[in-house]
Design a protein around this motif. Structure first.
Motif, mmCIF file in Angstrom:
data_model
loop_
_atom_site.group_PDB
_atom_site.id
_atom_site.type_symbol
_atom_site.label_atom_id
_atom_site.label_comp_id
_atom_site.label_asym_id
_atom_site.label_seq_id
_atom_site.Cartn_x
_atom_site.Cartn_y
_atom_site.Cartn_z
ATOM 1 N N THR A 81 1.007 -1.022 -0.337
ATOM 2 C CA THR A 81 0.049 0.116 0.130
ATOM 3 C C THR A 81 0.577 1.080 0.340
ATOM 4 N N ARG A 82 1.724 1.156 1.024
ATOM 5 C CA ARG A 82 2.589 2.590 0.899
ATOM 6 C C ARG A 82 3.521 2.182 -0.345
ATOM 7 N N GLU A 83 3.625 1.355 -0.993
ATOM 8 C CA GLU A 83 5.061 2.202 -1.955
ATOM 9 C C GLU A 83 4.067 1.986 -3.253
ATOM 10 N N ILE A 84 2.257 1.696 -3.364
ATOM 11 C CA ILE A 84 1.840 2.262 -5.114
ATOM 12 C C ILE A 84 1.003 3.541 -4.009
ATOM 13 N N ASP A 85 0.832 4.252 -3.330
ATOM 14 C CA ASP A 85 0.535 5.426 -2.524
ATOM 15 C C ASP A 85 1.959 6.294 -3.642
ATOM 16 N N GLN A 86 3.633 5.824 -3.122
ATOM 17 C CA GLN A 86 4.583 6.773 -3.593
ATOM 18 C C GLN A 86 4.360 6.667 -5.121
ATOM 19 N N LEU A 87 4.241 5.875 -5.545
ATOM 20 C CA LEU A 87 4.260 5.457 -6.834
ATOM 21 C C LEU A 87 2.888 6.677 -7.261
#
Length: 90
Positions: A81-87
């Motif tokens: 979830t964190r990585e998708i939000d950063q992207l």
């Protein structure tokens, strides 16, 4: 003219054309000859360089995206979830 003389003349013409082609670097009337696919390459050198730069940039972007995807799949903690939000924020 008998068939034998005709074959000899054709072979002589081909031999002379090959010698001239080797001497002048295989340059044709329309531009540089591309031996990879047998087509004539008529694009100027600058366009080739610009295309090369564009492709290099695209490859670099794809490598970056692949690196992020590898990091997402290998990461031990649940950070998808964190990585998708950063992207998404880019």
């Amino acid at each position: 003219m008998n068939p034998f003389e005709m074959v000899v003349i054709i072979v002589a013409i081909i031999a002379v054309s090959r010698v001239l082609q080797a001497k002048y670097g295989g340059r044709g009337v329309f531009g540089r000859h591309d031996r990879r696919d047998g087509l004539l390459n008529v694009t100027p050198r600058q366009q080739d360089d610009a295309e090369t730069r564009r492709l290099r940039e695209e490859v670099a972007q794809l490598k970056e995206r692949l690196h992020v995807l590898e990091r997402i799949t290998v990461d031990k903690e649940n950070s998808l979830t964190r990585e998708i939000d950063q992207l998404r924020d880019r």
